[in-house]
Design an enzyme around this catalytic site. Structure first.
Site, PDB file in Angstrom:
ATOM      1  N   GLN A 112       0.783  -1.230  -0.086  1.00  0.00           N
ATOM      2  CA  GLN A 112      -0.040  -0.078  -0.019  1.00  0.00           C
ATOM      3  C   GLN A 112       0.776   1.232   0.024  1.00  0.00           C
ATOM      4  OE1 GLN A 112      -2.579  -0.156   3.292  1.00  0.00           O
ATOM      5  NE2 GLN A 112      -4.053  -1.960   2.395  1.00  0.00           N
ATOM      6  N   ARG A 221      -3.289   8.260   4.784  1.00  0.00           N
ATOM      7  CA  ARG A 221      -2.932   6.989   5.677  1.00  0.00           C
ATOM      8  C   ARG A 221      -3.299   7.192   7.001  1.00  0.00           C
ATOM      9  NH1 ARG A 221      -3.590   3.280   1.657  1.00  0.00           N
ATOM     10  NH2 ARG A 221      -2.378   3.948   0.016  1.00  0.00           N
TER      11      ARG A 221
END
Ligand SMILES: Cc1cc2nc3c(=O)[nH]c(=O)nc-3n(C[C@H](O)[C@H](O)[C@H](O)COP(=O)(O)OP(=O)(O)OC[C@H]3O[C@@H](n4cnc5c(N)ncnc54)[C@H](O)[C@@H]3O)c2cc1C
Length: 300
Positions: A112, A221
């Protein structure tokens, strides 16, 4: 040309500025432990030195004043200028500040993370070296159930029996490590042997990013929509950089992290107290969540 100005040609002048201090307080590494075997460590930053009494925020101000000139001094002190720049998305001065991290994280987190293309990365080579025996295993209380409302997320936790069986599955997957080692000893190339390892195995990298792109990374994030296992890294990184650029971070919290984006349809619905002009269920749910956060009635 006068004799004086001739002498100045090509001259390097060192200004007797305020004494400079290390913004990392002399440390070569400031580390936070993350997950079961991971860490994120700040190992360097630019600027590393700041005039006494200032933080690395000074570098943002310094860059902005090159573009705005002396005029800014009259209307802005440093904090005001940094906040103005961030609010108005004048981003390049934030690129003058950089942070270099050493990170250890499971490969599924790294996958990711690597999508953020604006960083410079050097990763541990599992072609060159043996992968260390480190696997991520969530605690039983952290084994999330599939969310029913968000296909991409978890919600609540699974029952104790399912959690136990799932942990046993992870343990079996970790058991592949000894086979991996065995095959490397029997001569299988490390670059191929590693393909038997699960994505819960840890990798490491050096990751360097400027503050503008780091804020972009963090806004995505640290968001509740990000997966827990990457969010904890983002939170730890933010903790590390906050004391170094406190003014920029305060502005980031005020204008990005804690801010809300309203679409044209949403503004119209709020302004007219009418339903959102769409039949898209997801969009309506997102709008309702924003109304709740704003503490206003859900229109319509
Ligand atoms: C909650 C969440 C869910 C996600 N789900 C998925 C998923 O299901 N599948 C999936 O594939 N990805 C997924 N992603 C990854 C996502 O699509 C982005 O790839 C990732 O967040 C990086 O964002 P970015 O490109 O803006 O960042 P960066 O790569 O850091 O880029 C920063 C900015 O630089 C600019 N930029 C960088 N490179 C280029 C380029 N080559 N061309 C043009 N502009 C560029 C863009 O403005 C970009 O926003 C998800 C991300 C999040 C946060």
């Amino acid at each position: 040309m006068s004799v004086e100005s001739e002498k100045r040609c090509g001259e390097v002048r060192v200004m007797p500025d305020a004494p400079m201090v290390d913004v990392m307080g002399g440390a070569s590494r400031i580390e936070r432990r993350v997950l079961d075997h991971g860490f994120v460590a700040l190992i360097d930053c630019m600027p590393r030195m700041a005039p006494e009494g200032k933080t690395a925020d000074y570098s943002i101000v310094q860059a902005a004043r090159v573009s705005y000139g002396e005029g800014t001094k009259q209307v802005n002190e440093d904090r005001g200028l940094v906040r103005y720049l961030l609010r108005h998305r004048h981003t390049t001065p934030f690129e003058m500040v950089e942070f270099k991290f050493h990170v250890a994280m499971p490969i599924f987190v790294a996958r990711q993370w690597i999508r953020h293309r604006t960083a410079n990365v050097n990763e541990y080579s599992a072609r060159y070296s043996i992968v260390p025996d480190r696997f991520y295993r969530p605690t039983p209380e952290a084994i999330r159930a599939q969310s029913q409302s968000n296909r991409q997320g978890g919600d609540g936790i699974v029952d104790a029996g399912t959690a136990e069986e799932f942990l046993a599955l992870l343990e079996r997957a970790e058991g592949l490590y000894k086979d991996y080692l065995g095959f490397t000893e029997r001569g299988v190339a490390r670059e191929l042997a590693r393909t038997a390892l699960p994505v819960s195995v840890y990798t490491e990298w050096y990751w360097k990013c400027d503050l503008h792109n780091l804020f972009h990374f963090l806004s995505l994030r640290m968001d509740p929509h990000a997966q827990h296992e990457i969010r904890v890294y983002a939170d730890a990184m933010y903790e590390l950089l906050r004391p170094i650029v406190p003014i920029a971070c305060e502005a980031f919290e005020d204008y990005r992290l804690g801010a809300m984006h309203l679409t044209r349809l949403e503004i119209e619905a709020i302004r007219t107290a009418a339903p959102l002009a769409t039949t898209n269920k997801r969009e309506i749910a997102e709008f309702e969540a924003k109304c709740d956060q704003l503490g206003i009635p859900r229109a319509g």
